[in-house]
Design an enzyme around this catalytic site. Structure first.
Site: not given
Ligand code: 5GP
Ligand code: ZN
Length: 114
Positions: A4, A30, A87, A93, A98, A100, A102
């Site tokens: 992860c 991000d 999300n 989406g 893990h 999170h 935004h």
């Molecule tokens: P999700 O689409 O799952 O709600 O958002 C995941 C977010 O994590 C995305 O906006 C993506 O740009 C960000 N993300 C993915 N990998 C990494 C990473 O290695 N480091 C950081 N800082 N953000 C990441």
């Molecule tokens: Zn994790």
């Protein structure tokens, strides 16, 4: 969770600009920002998604909202307004499994979430 990326950030194995940290949560930018301010607020415990949150863990989401508000003030977007998004699951989406939150701001966001 060994594979992860957010757990790796928590462990310091993947470098990140940590903007907030306490015993339960951390926040960092991000990697692919969709707004001038785009931070991710995550629990230190690996919880795969909001759907995986146990009843006992639900206060964590309130803590995440508190940190989002605090960071919005710190980043100077609290007055003009900002958005928080969680999300959940593939069709929701969610790309990183893990939990999170935004925090987005610093530009006019549209009314629709798209
Ligand atoms: P999700 O689409 O799952 O709600 O958002 C995941 C977010 O994590 C995305 O906006 C993506 O740009 C960000 N993300 C993915 N990998 C990494 C990473 O290695 N480091 C950081 N800082 N953000 C990441
Ligand atoms: Zn994790």
């Amino acid at each position: 969770m060994a594979d992860c990326v957010f757990c790796k950030i928590i462990a310091g194995e993947v470098p990140s600009d940590i903007r907030y940290q306490d015993d339960k949560l951390i926040a960092f930018p991000d990697i692919n920002p969709l707004a001038p301010v785009h931070l991710l607020i995550i629990p230190k415990k690996h919880i795969a998604s909001l759907a995986e949150l146990s009843e006992g863990e639900s206060p964590l989401v309130g803590e995440m909202a508190r940190v989002a508000n605090q960071l919005a003030k710190k980043e100077g977007i609290a007055e003009k307004g900002y958005r928080v998004v969680i999300n959940c699951g593939r069709q929701g989406g969610q790309g990183v499994s893990h939990l999170h939150m935004h925090l987005l701001g610093g530009r006019q966001l549209s009314g629709a979430l798209g």
